[in-house]
Write a protein that holds these residues in place. Structure first.
Motif, mmCIF file in Angstrom:
data_model
loop_
_atom_site.group_PDB
_atom_site.id
_atom_site.type_symbol
_atom_site.label_atom_id
_atom_site.label_comp_id
_atom_site.label_asym_id
_atom_site.label_seq_id
_atom_site.Cartn_x
_atom_site.Cartn_y
_atom_site.Cartn_z
ATOM 1 N N ILE A 40 -30.600 38.151 -16.344
ATOM 2 C CA ILE A 40 -29.563 37.796 -17.409
ATOM 3 C C ILE A 40 -28.571 39.119 -17.534
ATOM 4 C CG2 ILE A 40 -28.669 37.378 -20.056
ATOM 5 C CD1 ILE A 40 -31.578 36.436 -20.285
ATOM 6 N N GLY A 41 -29.151 40.485 -17.235
ATOM 7 C CA GLY A 41 -28.272 41.615 -17.150
ATOM 8 C C GLY A 41 -27.458 41.516 -16.140
ATOM 9 N N ALA A 42 -28.067 40.927 -14.952
ATOM 10 C CA ALA A 42 -27.099 40.905 -13.718
ATOM 11 C C ALA A 42 -25.828 39.768 -13.817
ATOM 12 C CB ALA A 42 -28.006 40.493 -12.612
ATOM 13 N N LEU A 43 -26.264 38.664 -14.591
ATOM 14 C CA LEU A 43 -24.946 37.794 -14.861
ATOM 15 C C LEU A 43 -24.118 38.441 -15.784
ATOM 16 C CD1 LEU A 43 -27.251 34.686 -15.457
ATOM 17 C CD2 LEU A 43 -26.079 35.339 -13.492
ATOM 18 N N VAL A 44 -24.471 39.275 -16.898
ATOM 19 C CA VAL A 44 -23.660 39.900 -17.800
ATOM 20 C C VAL A 44 -22.823 40.784 -16.741
ATOM 21 C CG1 VAL A 44 -23.241 41.640 -19.616
ATOM 22 C CG2 VAL A 44 -24.968 39.661 -19.722
ATOM 23 N N GLU A 45 -23.336 41.559 -15.932
ATOM 24 C CA GLU A 45 -22.690 42.591 -14.862
ATOM 25 C C GLU A 45 -21.631 41.950 -14.069
ATOM 26 O OE1 GLU A 45 -23.582 46.094 -11.939
ATOM 27 O OE2 GLU A 45 -25.173 44.883 -12.708
ATOM 28 N N GLU A 46 -22.096 40.785 -13.795
ATOM 29 C CA GLU A 46 -21.043 40.017 -12.874
ATOM 30 C C GLU A 46 -19.857 39.294 -13.598
ATOM 31 O OE1 GLU A 46 -21.502 35.453 -11.029
ATOM 32 O OE2 GLU A 46 -22.900 36.739 -10.426
ATOM 33 N N LEU A 47 -20.034 39.086 -15.120
ATOM 34 C CA LEU A 47 -18.889 38.761 -15.612
ATOM 35 C C LEU A 47 -18.074 39.771 -16.268
ATOM 36 C CD1 LEU A 47 -20.849 35.763 -17.800
ATOM 37 C CD2 LEU A 47 -19.019 35.691 -16.378
ATOM 38 N N LEU A 68 -18.755 42.857 -25.328
ATOM 39 C CA LEU A 68 -18.427 41.305 -24.909
ATOM 40 C C LEU A 68 -17.673 40.722 -26.132
ATOM 41 C CD1 LEU A 68 -20.861 42.370 -23.063
ATOM 42 C CD2 LEU A 68 -21.589 40.028 -23.182
ATOM 43 N N THR A 69 -17.107 39.457 -25.963
ATOM 44 C CA THR A 69 -16.247 38.824 -26.621
ATOM 45 C C THR A 69 -17.040 37.554 -26.998
ATOM 46 O OG1 THR A 69 -14.764 37.868 -25.317
ATOM 47 C CG2 THR A 69 -14.301 39.773 -26.326
ATOM 48 N N SER A 70 -16.465 36.667 -28.119
ATOM 49 C CA SER A 70 -17.076 35.397 -28.106
ATOM 50 C C SER A 70 -16.927 34.545 -26.847
ATOM 51 C CB SER A 70 -16.500 34.691 -29.513
ATOM 52 O OG SER A 70 -16.976 35.236 -30.560
ATOM 53 N N LEU A 71 -15.776 34.922 -26.352
ATOM 54 C CA LEU A 71 -15.522 34.061 -25.078
ATOM 55 C C LEU A 71 -16.238 34.106 -23.931
ATOM 56 C CD1 LEU A 71 -13.531 31.912 -23.722
ATOM 57 C CD2 LEU A 71 -12.147 33.681 -23.373
ATOM 58 N N THR A 72 -16.691 35.738 -23.822
ATOM 59 C CA THR A 72 -17.598 35.980 -22.685
ATOM 60 C C THR A 72 -18.950 35.578 -23.080
ATOM 61 O OG1 THR A 72 -16.392 38.219 -22.685
ATOM 62 C CG2 THR A 72 -18.466 38.139 -21.633
ATOM 63 N N LEU A 73 -19.195 35.561 -24.070
ATOM 64 C CA LEU A 73 -20.678 34.856 -24.736
ATOM 65 C C LEU A 73 -20.790 33.358 -24.146
ATOM 66 C CD1 LEU A 73 -21.742 36.866 -27.834
ATOM 67 C CD2 LEU A 73 -22.548 37.193 -25.435
ATOM 68 N N ARG A 79 -18.970 32.083 -21.876
ATOM 69 C CA ARG A 79 -18.982 32.149 -20.279
ATOM 70 C C ARG A 79 -20.282 32.358 -20.119
ATOM 71 N NH1 ARG A 79 -13.352 34.796 -19.586
ATOM 72 N NH2 ARG A 79 -12.010 33.196 -19.834
ATOM 73 N N LEU A 80 -21.130 33.342 -20.561
ATOM 74 C CA LEU A 80 -22.570 33.587 -20.280
ATOM 75 C C LEU A 80 -23.333 32.484 -20.592
ATOM 76 C CD1 LEU A 80 -24.489 35.779 -19.420
ATOM 77 C CD2 LEU A 80 -24.724 36.698 -21.573
ATOM 78 N N HIS A 81 -23.137 31.700 -21.490
ATOM 79 C CA HIS A 81 -23.916 30.788 -21.964
ATOM 80 C C HIS A 81 -23.751 29.764 -20.764
ATOM 81 C CE1 HIS A 81 -24.299 26.421 -23.446
ATOM 82 N NE2 HIS A 81 -25.737 26.970 -23.843
ATOM 83 N N GLU A 82 -22.771 29.258 -20.118
ATOM 84 C CA GLU A 82 -22.391 28.332 -19.252
ATOM 85 C C GLU A 82 -23.220 28.815 -17.954
ATOM 86 O OE1 GLU A 82 -18.184 28.044 -18.760
ATOM 87 O OE2 GLU A 82 -18.058 26.875 -20.663
ATOM 88 N N THR A 83 -23.081 30.240 -17.372
ATOM 89 C CA THR A 83 -23.596 30.730 -16.480
ATOM 90 C C THR A 83 -25.175 30.736 -16.565
ATOM 91 O OG1 THR A 83 -21.758 32.187 -16.278
ATOM 92 C CG2 THR A 83 -23.754 32.725 -14.896
ATOM 93 N N ILE A 84 -25.596 31.167 -17.710
ATOM 94 C CA ILE A 84 -27.412 31.031 -17.691
ATOM 95 C C ILE A 84 -27.746 29.723 -17.485
ATOM 96 C CG2 ILE A 84 -29.063 31.341 -19.292
ATOM 97 C CD1 ILE A 84 -27.631 33.869 -20.505
ATOM 98 N N THR A 85 -27.104 28.643 -18.423
ATOM 99 C CA THR A 85 -27.741 27.393 -18.173
ATOM 100 C C THR A 85 -27.381 26.719 -16.919
ATOM 101 O OG1 THR A 85 -25.424 26.470 -19.281
ATOM 102 C CG2 THR A 85 -27.472 26.887 -20.633
ATOM 103 N N GLY A 86 -26.409 27.024 -16.043
ATOM 104 C CA GLY A 86 -26.005 26.472 -14.892
ATOM 105 C C GLY A 86 -27.022 27.077 -13.746
ATOM 106 N N ARG A 87 -27.006 28.464 -13.548
ATOM 107 C CA ARG A 87 -27.636 29.122 -12.633
ATOM 108 C C ARG A 87 -29.157 29.445 -12.737
ATOM 109 N NH1 ARG A 87 -23.875 34.161 -10.739
ATOM 110 N NH2 ARG A 87 -22.125 32.936 -10.532
ATOM 111 N N LEU A 88 -29.395 29.669 -14.350
ATOM 112 C CA LEU A 88 -30.890 29.514 -14.482
ATOM 113 C C LEU A 88 -31.626 28.182 -14.659
ATOM 114 C CD1 LEU A 88 -30.856 32.958 -16.149
ATOM 115 C CD2 LEU A 88 -31.092 32.628 -13.760
#
Length: 102
Positions: free
Chosen positions: A5-12, A28-33, A35-44
């Motif tokens: 998850i840290g690597a995904l945050v770093e990427e964002l 991090l902002t609400s919008l970043t979170l 986007r992070l949610h979308e990335t976590i659910t999609g990639r992981l």
């Protein structure tokens, strides 16, 4: 899991954040979170409610939440059940308390 998850945050956001650092305090902002949610659910491939990123506001807490088993394993006994018993037991108790016949 925290490292992934840290690597995904770093990427964002373009930088690493500490495992215990609050997402908002890390910038991090609400919008970043979202986007992070979308990335976590999609990639992981994890089923994760978007609100989990607000409920578990750092990498360590979020990783611990994601590492918990969703359901008890078949070998693990399920404890508890409905508070107060089954529907039938609850109805019988209500009837008895009210003095209502079956």
């Amino acid at each position: 899991m925290a490292e992934r998850i840290g690597a995904l945050v770093e990427e964002l956001v373009g930088r690493r954040i500490a495992v215990g650092e609050n997402f908002f305090e890390a910038g991090l902002t609400s919008l970043t979170l979202v986007r992070l949610h979308e990335t976590i659910t999609g990639r992981l491939g994890v089923d994760l409610p978007a609100t989990a990123l607000f409920t578990y506001p750092n990498l360590g807490a979020l990783a611990a939440f994601l590492s918990e088993p969703a359901e008890p394993s078949p070998r693990e006994p399920v404890r508890g059940g409905r508070p107060g018993g089954s529907r039938r037991e609850v109805r019988a108790r209500l009837r008895r308390d009210r003095g209502t016949p079956r």
